[in-house]
Motif scaffolding. Structure first.
Motif, short mmCIF file in Angstrom:
data_model
loop_
_atom_site.label_atom_id
_atom_site.label_comp_id
_atom_site.label_asym_id
_atom_site.label_seq_id
_atom_site.Cartn_x
_atom_site.Cartn_y
_atom_site.Cartn_z
N HIS A 148 61.07 29.44 -119.97
CA HIS A 148 61.29 30.30 -119.73
C HIS A 148 63.07 30.78 -120.77
O HIS A 148 64.18 30.87 -120.00
N ILE A 149 63.13 29.57 -121.60
CA ILE A 149 64.32 29.12 -122.36
C ILE A 149 63.83 29.13 -123.67
O ILE A 149 63.15 28.38 -124.74
N ASN A 150 64.85 29.67 -124.47
CA ASN A 150 65.01 29.59 -125.65
C ASN A 150 65.96 28.01 -126.28
O ASN A 150 67.09 27.66 -125.58
N VAL A 177 61.74 27.90 -130.12
CA VAL A 177 60.88 27.92 -128.35
C VAL A 177 61.65 29.41 -128.15
O VAL A 177 62.94 29.57 -127.93
N GLY A 178 61.02 30.12 -127.82
CA GLY A 178 61.33 31.64 -126.72
C GLY A 178 60.93 31.73 -125.60
O GLY A 178 60.49 30.99 -124.77
N THR A 179 61.60 32.10 -124.70
CA THR A 179 62.09 32.61 -123.57
C THR A 179 60.83 33.45 -122.92
O THR A 179 59.65 33.87 -123.56
N GLY A 206 67.89 35.35 -115.12
CA GLY A 206 68.00 34.01 -116.96
C GLY A 206 69.45 34.03 -115.81
O GLY A 206 70.66 35.41 -115.76
N THR A 207 69.45 33.70 -117.29
CA THR A 207 71.61 33.17 -117.76
C THR A 207 71.46 33.28 -118.58
O THR A 207 70.69 32.31 -119.61
N ASP A 208 72.48 33.21 -119.76
CA ASP A 208 73.66 32.79 -120.98
C ASP A 208 72.98 31.33 -121.01
O ASP A 208 72.72 30.61 -122.09
N ASN A 225 69.44 29.27 -124.37
CA ASN A 225 69.90 30.25 -123.74
C ASN A 225 68.69 30.85 -122.66
O ASN A 225 67.31 30.16 -123.25
N ALA A 226 68.86 30.78 -121.30
CA ALA A 226 68.26 31.14 -120.59
C ALA A 226 67.83 32.34 -120.17
O ALA A 226 67.85 32.94 -119.15
N GLN A 227 68.10 33.45 -121.36
CA GLN A 227 68.27 34.56 -120.40
C GLN A 227 66.42 35.07 -121.30
O GLN A 227 66.24 34.39 -121.61
#
Length: 532
Positions: free
Chosen positions: A427-429, A451-453, A461-463, A482-484
């Motif tokens: 769940h994170i880029n 790695v795709g979110t 999520g958050t930046d 990045n966690a968007q």
């Protein structure tokens, strides 16, 4: 000639009637582990209402063919989609134009009750590297139209391959708005890398997906374990119009992670304290429902509690994709699973995340490929990912918990230029350089990892977060975190890779816009990501 296309009506989930489940008690093991019979009940009368509520899909493109999929379900959240235990003839067409004036292949398949009234048509005889349009009809009802694309000829030298990476779409965590944007991209294929459904009980739904006065059928308040419950969970997800749009726009190449069965399971070992025999029944139910609900070929059809999902797809001499399964054959997680520090067992060479047979298949295929790029489409983060602490905490469910397998894969990647690892799960880029020894940040990278979110899992999520900032400081090979929510859009040319991280500001309400949060490039002959 089929009549002109019309869109399928929207499915109003909360308004559907509730009905009891088919029991899978004492007969569960026989039903789940026995192969599907070659005989179905006599055909019933045509469905009275639209049976194409779950849309259409295509997948696993070859130079001369593609798999077409649909599933008949006039009342999708009931067992067997609200249909009796009977077979239904389903006509299919594939054409060179969206108006179906140039139909190139057509036929009739049977939507069998034993397969949940799903249809899998393995169309062959198509032209390499071409767009096609397809649709289905049964009993006077016409499906939506889908668009697909065949792979380039094996001998072709394509200038580019355009694809997207998506994963992790918890229905209860928010809207699938990312898919509406993805459907508008110019892509050859979509790689979906696990957690297509979530198996936990649905006791509440975020994102205002339902009118508060309405409720799901009572069956959704149960964790998923029976075949009926898995089928109904796929129906819930596939009723989403944005997901349907993305499936109808491109062929998909899918693999699973854990939530298609049970969170963090490892081969025949469940996460929760249930008898091993009962868990194998659950796994058999899950695998069968997975095949029924995805555009997969007959070789991927499960046999009992086993299903060969790893496979290869080639795109001319430009790229070969090795689709992996890191759940079915893995050793149990080291040191009791979870975040651990100083776990010596993670280095045990007898432990494997791929299993001996699949690992041999992968390494042999990487060495023999001969394409410009080698894609590993898989589920879990391969790069070392530290979670703070001294010594650092590492996640035993990821490749950090299976260090020996990782070393073997990266040693092979060092001899195979152009290795790109595609990953979901967290769940994170992340954008990462892959090195055989992550303790030597000055050593050259041998491959890169994108790695795709998640599409929706984890909510808005958050930046950035303090933990992500710390991970980047602790891990020089992590160039981006990045966690968007969103997906990764990628382009491979003869010499370069470009990855655009496409993110949404929110998923708790519909209509989120999309932006490119960051872009990275890597050279085939000198792997290593740098900002575009």
């Amino acid at each position: 000639m089929l009549p002109p296309h019309r869109p399928a009506p929207a499915v109003r989930i909360g308004a559907l009637p509730r009905r009891g489940l088919f029991a899978l008690g004492g007969a569960a093991l026989a039903v789940a582990l026995a192969p599907v019979t070659t005989r179905t009940a006599m055909a019933a009368a045509a469905p009275r209402s639209d049976p194409f509520t779950l849309g259409v899909a295509s997948g696993d493109p070859l130079p001369d063919g593609v798999v077409l999929w649909t599933r008949l379900a006039p009342r999708p959240l009931e067992p067997l989609g609200g249909l009796p235990f009977a077979g239904y003839p389903v006509q299919w067409q594939i054409a060179a134009d969206p108006a179906f004036r140039r139909v190139v292949r057509a036929g009739t398949a049977t939507a069998r009750a034993e397969y949940g009234h799903s249809v899998h048509v393995d169309v062959r005889g198509l032209r390499p590297g071409h767009d096609y349009y397809y649709r289905f009809r049964t009993g006077g009802h016409l499906s939506p139209t889908g668009r697909t694309r065949t792979a380039p000829a094996v001998s072709a030298s394509p200038r580019a391959l355009r694809f997207a990476v998506a994963s992790c779409q918890a229905y209860t965590d928010g809207y699938f708005s990312a898919y509406r944007h993805l459907a508008a991209e110019d892509l050859d294929v979509v790689f979906f890398l696990g957690d297509y459904i979530y198996e936990n009980a649905v006791t509440s739904v975020g994102g205002n997906r339902f009118d508060p006065a309405l409720r799901l059928p009572d069956a959704f308040e149960l964790p998923v374990d029976t075949l009926d419950l898995y089928r109904m969970r796929y129906a819930l997800y596939r009723s989403d119009p944005d997901l349907q749009a993305a499936h109808a726009a491109f062929p998909w190449v899918l693999t699973w992670d854990d939530h298609e069965v049970q969170d963090n399971y490892a081969a025949g070992v469940p996460r929760f304290d249930i008898p091993a025999r009962d868990f194998l029944v659950q796994r058999a139910n899950a695998y069968r429902a997975y095949w029924e609900n995805q555009p997969l070929r007959r070789p991927q059809q499960p046999s009992g509690a086993g299903m060969r999902l790893h496979r290869r797809l080639r795109f001319g001499d430009l790229a070969e994709a090795h689709v992996l399964d890191t759940r079915q054959y893995r050793s149990d997680q080291a040191c009791g699973d979870g975040l651990r520090a100083g776990c010596a067992d993670r280095d045990d060479p007898r432990r494997s995340v791929l299993g001996d047979a699949q690992r041999g298949w992968l390494l042999d295929g990487m060495n023999r490929s001969g394409t410009r790029w080698t894609i590993l489409a898989q589920q879990m983060m391969m790069a070392e990912c530290r979670y703070g602490g001294d010594p650092a905490l590492l996640d035993m469910d990821k490749w950090d918990g299976y260090a020996a397998d990782r070393r073997k894969v990266l040693a092979t990647a060092a001899r195979v230029p152009g290795t790109v690892v595609l990953t979901g799960d967290v769940h994170i880029n992340y954008a990462a350089d892959l090195r055989p020894d992550f303790g030597r940040p000055s050593a050259p990278a041998v491959a890169v990892e994108l790695v795709g979110t998640s599409v929706s899992s984890g909510g808005n999520g958050t930046d950035s977060t303090p933990r992500l900032d710390q991970q980047r400081r602790d891990s020089p090979h992590l160039l981006f975190a990045n966690a968007q929510r969103g997906y990764v859009r990628c382009t491979l040319t003869r010499s370069t890779l470009r990855a655009d991280y496409r993110t949404l500001p929110f998923v708790n309400r519909p209509g989120a816009p999309i932006t490119t949060r960051a872009s990275f490039v890597s050279d085939r002959d000198r792997p290593g990501l740098s900002p575009a």
